[in-house]
Motif scaffolding. Structure first.
Motif, PDB file in Angstrom:
ATOM      1  N   ALA A 298       0.829  -1.209   0.000  1.00 56.34           N
ATOM      2  CA  ALA A 298       0.000   0.000   0.000  1.00 56.34           C
ATOM      3  C   ALA A 298       0.863   1.258   0.000  1.00 56.34           C
ATOM      4  N   ASP A 299       1.985   1.239   0.715  1.00 54.44           N
ATOM      5  CA  ASP A 299       2.877   2.405   0.737  1.00 54.44           C
ATOM      6  C   ASP A 299       3.417   2.695  -0.656  1.00 54.44           C
ATOM      7  N   VAL A 300       3.875   1.652  -1.333  1.00 52.67           N
ATOM      8  CA  VAL A 300       4.455   1.838  -2.667  1.00 52.67           C
ATOM      9  C   VAL A 300       3.368   2.238  -3.663  1.00 52.67           C
ATOM     10  N   ALA A 301       2.194   1.623  -3.559  1.00 56.00           N
ATOM     11  CA  ALA A 301       1.095   1.971  -4.469  1.00 56.00           C
ATOM     12  C   ALA A 301       0.682   3.430  -4.292  1.00 56.00           C
ATOM     13  N   ALA A 302       0.602   3.888  -3.044  1.00 55.06           N
ATOM     14  CA  ALA A 302       0.212   5.281  -2.797  1.00 55.06           C
ATOM     15  C   ALA A 302       1.232   6.241  -3.398  1.00 55.06           C
ATOM     16  N   TRP A 303       2.507   5.900  -3.283  1.00 47.78           N
ATOM     17  CA  TRP A 303       3.553   6.752  -3.865  1.00 47.78           C
ATOM     18  C   TRP A 303       3.465   6.766  -5.388  1.00 47.78           C
ATOM     19  N   ARG A 304       3.253   5.607  -5.973  1.00 46.65           N
ATOM     20  CA  ARG A 304       3.178   5.558  -7.441  1.00 46.65           C
ATOM     21  C   ARG A 304       1.965   6.358  -7.941  1.00 46.65           C
ATOM     22  N   GLU A 305       0.872   6.302  -7.217  1.00 37.71           N
ATOM     23  CA  GLU A 305      -0.327   7.035  -7.642  1.00 37.71           C
ATOM     24  C   GLU A 305      -0.108   8.540  -7.578  1.00 37.71           C
ATOM     25  N   THR A 306       0.451   9.022  -6.485  1.00 38.16           N
ATOM     26  CA  THR A 306       0.657  10.464  -6.365  1.00 38.16           C
ATOM     27  C   THR A 306       1.776  10.947  -7.268  1.00 38.16           C
ATOM     28  N   GLY A 307       2.695  10.042  -7.600  1.00 38.58           N
ATOM     29  CA  GLY A 307       3.807  10.425  -8.474  1.00 38.58           C
ATOM     30  C   GLY A 307       3.539  10.132  -9.930  1.00 38.58           C
ATOM     31  N   ARG A 308       2.288   9.787 -10.270  1.00 41.48           N
ATOM     32  CA  ARG A 308       1.898   9.504 -11.647  1.00 41.48           C
ATOM     33  C   ARG A 308       2.808   8.427 -12.261  1.00 41.48           C
ATOM     34  N   GLY A 309       2.936   7.316 -11.526  1.00 41.15           N
ATOM     35  CA  GLY A 309       3.640   6.161 -12.058  1.00 41.15           C
ATOM     36  C   GLY A 309       5.127   6.310 -12.168  1.00 41.15           C
ATOM     37  N   ARG A 310       5.761   6.760 -11.108  1.00 40.32           N
ATOM     38  CA  ARG A 310       7.210   6.931 -11.136  1.00 40.32           C
ATOM     39  C   ARG A 310       7.913   5.593 -11.396  1.00 40.32           C
ATOM     40  N   SER A 311       9.132   5.686 -11.887  1.00 41.25           N
ATOM     41  CA  SER A 311       9.862   4.513 -12.353  1.00 41.25           C
ATOM     42  C   SER A 311      10.467   3.715 -11.211  1.00 41.25           C
ATOM     43  N   ASP A 312      10.924   2.493 -11.540  1.00 39.01           N
ATOM     44  CA  ASP A 312      11.658   1.679 -10.575  1.00 39.01           C
ATOM     45  C   ASP A 312      12.926   2.389 -10.117  1.00 39.01           C
ATOM     46  N   ALA A 313      13.586   3.080 -11.051  1.00 41.29           N
ATOM     47  CA  ALA A 313      14.808   3.808 -10.678  1.00 41.29           C
ATOM     48  C   ALA A 313      14.509   4.862  -9.625  1.00 41.29           C
ATOM     49  N   ASP A 314      13.379   5.567  -9.777  1.00 42.71           N
ATOM     50  CA  ASP A 314      12.989   6.565  -8.776  1.00 42.71           C
ATOM     51  C   ASP A 314      12.749   5.913  -7.418  1.00 42.71           C
ATOM     52  N   LEU A 315      12.111   4.750  -7.417  1.00 44.35           N
ATOM     53  CA  LEU A 315      11.839   4.071  -6.152  1.00 44.35           C
ATOM     54  C   LEU A 315      13.139   3.686  -5.460  1.00 44.35           C
ATOM     55  N   VAL A 316      14.083   3.127  -6.206  1.00 45.72           N
ATOM     56  CA  VAL A 316      15.383   2.761  -5.621  1.00 45.72           C
ATOM     57  C   VAL A 316      16.063   4.000  -5.040  1.00 45.72           C
ATOM     58  N   ARG A 317      16.025   5.091  -5.771  1.00 39.81           N
ATOM     59  CA  ARG A 317      16.727   6.305  -5.305  1.00 39.81           C
ATOM     60  C   ARG A 317      16.027   6.949  -4.110  1.00 39.81           C
ATOM     61  N   LEU A 318      14.700   6.916  -4.087  1.00 43.08           N
ATOM     62  CA  LEU A 318      13.967   7.459  -2.944  1.00 43.08           C
ATOM     63  C   LEU A 318      14.289   6.670  -1.675  1.00 43.08           C
ATOM     64  N   LEU A 319      14.255   5.346  -1.774  1.00 43.28           N
ATOM     65  CA  LEU A 319      14.582   4.514  -0.619  1.00 43.28           C
ATOM     66  C   LEU A 319      16.041   4.672  -0.225  1.00 43.28           C
ATOM     67  N   ALA A 320      16.914   4.839  -1.213  1.00 39.14           N
ATOM     68  CA  ALA A 320      18.337   5.019  -0.914  1.00 39.14           C
ATOM     69  C   ALA A 320      18.572   6.307  -0.142  1.00 39.14           C
ATOM     70  N   PHE A 321      17.803   7.348  -0.453  1.00 38.76           N
ATOM     71  CA  PHE A 321      17.944   8.591   0.320  1.00 38.76           C
ATOM     72  C   PHE A 321      17.593   8.359   1.788  1.00 38.76           C
ATOM     73  N   GLY A 322      16.478   7.680   2.036  1.00 40.68           N
ATOM     74  CA  GLY A 322      16.142   7.385   3.427  1.00 40.68           C
ATOM     75  C   GLY A 322      17.187   6.520   4.091  1.00 40.68           C
TER      76      GLY A 322
END
Length: 339
Positions: A298-322
């Motif tokens: 649900a966390d990842v789905a909510a992020w993808r929805e608000t980010g208009r389908g951001r890429s896998d690369a974006d997800l890796v980089r967002l988590l890497a920042f945290g």
């Protein structure tokens, strides 16, 4: 067949090109495995992939400290971070070093019976602080201290990415829970584990990547350049958040005491002032920092929805920042010379 990958589609080994292909080849040569789920799941972001591998290689695989000692550090950090995938992996790797009794002690979550091993294990499980002052430098000869610090910081980052992006099972159907399977797996890796690759061969993989100043604790070893590159590449994930969200995440990490956050009211409290549309991204970054095992579909789905389908690369980089935000907090808790 089920795979361990939760939210990204890895670049296949036989289809990889450029930096990703170079990293895959070096992993196969130096780690003895052609497919490592952690590095496959980072592959959509080649910069994060290369810097993570370089730090792991130049701290865990090379140097003067015994490999078994550094595997104790990797496993101890993974236990503290509640990352069963990594605990199982390093139990298998301890078997590969020939330390079968030690491997099974750690598989059961026990303190190693050997006093020297126990001191390293205590240091590794306490490096986040968690209400007690960590011992630093690590309990080892001075010339080996950088390797243990580098290994600990590498696995604070790796644990967070693994817990966020992979399932808990190292092998299908949880086969790694079998003592026989762990020992057989170690036997298959024993030749690779007992080799000592040359220092510095991961650094060409970092060509063209940003980097900060190397940390003082690395004492000029190649792991320092790898850590500096990982810091810079992972911090770039902050660009996926607005300033208000970045500030909220960093403030929450700054007051973290090394323990596990409460189950109730968190992370809603620290993110209360973040705009609702920006909250899913901030939530993912903060979960990756302090409780990555709580990242949900649900966390990842909510992020993808608000980010208009951001890429896998974006997800890796967002988590890497945290994840890197928490690593920097751990580094500060160790009170070692930084930049």
């Amino acid at each position: 067949m089920p795979t361990p990958y939760r939210y990204v589609t890895p670049v296949p080994v036989d289809a990889a090109t450029g930096r990703v292909a170079e990293v895959y080849r070096q992993i196969a040569r130096d780690f003895g495995m052609t497919r490592m789920p952690l590095f496959l799941t980072l592959s959509p972001a080649p910069d994060v992939l290369a810097a993570t591998w370089a730090l792991l290689r130049e701290s865990l695989l090379v140097g003067e400290a015994p490999r078994a000692a550094k595997e104790i550090v990797a496993a101890g950090v993974s236990l503290a971070n509640e990352c069963p995938f990594c605990v199982d992996a390093h139990t298998v790797l301890l078997h590969a070093t020939g330390e079968h009794r030690l491997a099974e002690s750690i598989a059961r979550g026990e303190r190693p019976p050997d006093p020297e091993h126990a001191r390293l294990f205590d240091w590794a499980t306490g490096v986040t602080g968690g209400g007690r002052t960590p011992q630093c430098p690590p309990p080892c000869p001075q010339e080996q201290a950088a390797e243990h610090i580098g290994t600990a910081l590498a696995f604070h980052f790796i644990n967070r990415m693994v817990s966020s992006l992979l399932t808990a099972d190292l092998l299908p159907a949880g086969l790694q829970r079998s003592r026989l399977v762990r020992r057989l797996g170690g036997g298959a890796l024993s030749r690779a584990v007992r080799r000592k690759p040359p220092r510095g061969e991961a650094l060409p993989l970092l060509r063209g990547l940003p980097a900060y100043r190397e940390p003082g604790w690395a004492a000029g070893a190649p792991m320092g350049a790898a850590f500096a590159a990982l810091l810079a590449c992972a911090r770039e994930g902050a660009a996926l958040l607005d300033d208000e969200a970045v500030e909220a995440v960093l403030e929450a990490v700054a007051v973290w005491d090394g323990g596990h956050p409460p189950l109730s009211g968190w992370p809603s409290g620290p993110l209360a002032d973040v705009a609702p549309a920006r909250r899913p991204a901030a939530r993912l970054a903060l979960l990756a920092a302090l409780a990555p095992y709580r990242v949900t579909d649900a966390d990842v789905a909510a992020w993808r929805e608000t980010g208009r389908g951001r890429s896998d690369a974006d997800l890796v980089r967002l988590l890497a920042f945290g994840a890197i935000s928490a690593v920097e907090r751990v580094e500060a808790a160790l009170d070692v010379p930084s930049r």
